[in-house]
Design an enzyme around this catalytic site. Structure first.
Site, PDB file in Angstrom:
ATOM      1  N   THR A  36      38.823  51.533  31.841  1.00 22.89           N
ATOM      2  CA  THR A  36      38.356  52.053  33.088  1.00 22.89           C
ATOM      3  C   THR A  36      39.170  53.037  33.885  1.00 22.89           C
ATOM      4  OG1 THR A  36      39.942  49.975  33.800  1.00 22.89           O
ATOM      5  CG2 THR A  36      37.461  49.589  33.391  1.00 22.89           C
ATOM      6  N   TYR A 138      38.461  35.994  37.361  1.00 20.54           N
ATOM      7  CA  TYR A 138      39.358  37.081  37.629  1.00 20.54           C
ATOM      8  C   TYR A 138      40.670  36.514  38.382  1.00 20.54           C
ATOM      9  CZ  TYR A 138      41.686  40.828  40.017  1.00 20.54           C
ATOM     10  OH  TYR A 138      42.774  41.555  40.311  1.00 20.54           O
TER      11      TYR A 138
END
Ligand code: UDP
Length: 331
Positions: A36, A138
């Site tokens: 990313t 997460y």
């Protein structure tokens, strides 16, 4: 001067911290798999190794004074649909990183944790002793790593800090003049989205919920400038002591609503920002504001860029540069 490994140093926060370390005279190696992050985000002067955190063992040796660990998947929504990815990378990868640190005798760690470890807050502002009940894989993966690091400190004398970020925003111009800022694909964060609307790249911004129990009905968040955040990491390296796991929130202690963010973008950019009302986004608490008392006391940290307008101005500068670069790349 010291030598540090920065995992995830091609990403938004990691690259800004790497730039601060270099500017303070330290030696920096960036380890990033570019899943990313962007290679051009790695600050000039840092050594760059393309690889996963599981490969930290081939980089670390006794010449390193510490590790700053940012490499992680960080999309709340994706973690709900693909939790396995989060456990493998964020938790599994950090197990390997901690083992590599132990084997090479590197005994200092600063970890990029998150306000998402708290889940729905039981009070405002949130302190580090409040309950941690994450509402997404997460947040759970970051909390698991916080616990792993605590165990490593107690068992093996690691000196460590977990810094729990609230809403990081803004951009930083490095000494070479590169503007380091936030970009995700697809973009999911409020400030970059509103700036895209101001640039005419999106028609409108959806306001996720206008019926929250807040002054204007929209969600309130604690926005913290990425450069203030970076400074806290350097202070944490100094404050970390063997055998202790220091956990600190990083926020300004002020909340701004979604509507205030949109209005600030209108003022700063001078562009219209059409907005549409949308349903609430699942899992969004009404208010998330940090108590930064502990960071003040233990790190001596004092954020100096706490106004929303300054944060938005810097983010706008980055958005303009990034847009021009994308245009040039297409030509
Ligand atoms: N938000 C919004 N529209 C968007 C993106 C975000 O209304 O297009 C809201 C979101 O519901 C939250 C706030 O803006 O209340 C900040 O969201 P962001 O994703 O930037 O950060 P988060 O607080 O989720 O970490």
């Amino acid at each position: 001067m010291s030598k540090y490994l920065v995992t995830g140093g091609a990403g938004y926060v990691g690259s800004v911290v790497a730039a601060h370390l270099l500017e303070a005279g330290h030696t920096v190696t960036v380890l990033d798999d570019l899943s990313t992050g962007f290679a051009e985000g790695v600050p000039a002067g840092a050594e760059f190794v393309e690889g996963r955190i599981q490969e930290a063992g081939r980089v670390l040796d006794g010449s390193y004074d510490g590790v700053l660990h940012f490499a992680a998947h960080s999309q709340v929504g994706e973690s709900v649909t693909d939790p396995d990815k989060y456990w493998r990378n964020n938790v599994g990868g950090t197990i390997e990183l901690l083992a590599a640190m132990r084997e090479s005798g590197v005994r200092k760690l600063v970890f990029s944790s998150t306000a998402a470890t708290y889940g729905e807050p039981v009070r405002t502002p949130i302190t580090e002793t409040d309950p941690t009940e994450p509402t997404s894989p997460y947040g759970a993966s970051k909390l698991a790593v916080d616990h792993m690091i605590g165990g490593e400190c107690r068992a093996h004398g690691l000196a460590a800090a977990s810094l729990r970020y609230f809403n990081v925003a803004g951009a930083y111009r490095s000494r070479e003049g590169t503007v380091l800022g936030e970009r995700h694909d697809p973009e999911s964060h409020l400030i970059p989205i509103v700036l895209q609307v101001a640039q005419g790249r999106r028609e409108s911004v959806s306001v996720f919920g206008e019926d929250y129990p807040t002054p204007d009905g929209t969600c309130v968040r604690d926005y913290i400038h990425v450069a203030d955040l970076a400074e806290a990491h350097l202070l944490a390296l100094d404050a970390a002591t063997g055998g202790e796991h220091l956990v600190c929130n990083l926020g300004n202690g002020n909340g701004f609503s979604v509507r205030e963010v949109i209005d600030t973008v209108r003022k700063v950019t001078g562009h219209p920002v059409p907005e549409v009302t949308a349903p609430r986004r699942g899992g969004d608490p009404a208010v998330l504001v940090a108590s930064a008392e502990r960071a003040r006391e233990r790190l001596g940290w004092q954020p100096s860029r706490s106004g929303l307008a300054g944060i938005v101005e810097d983010a706008w500068q980055f958005a303009q540069v990034a847009h021009q670069e994308q245009g040039a790349a297409r030509r």
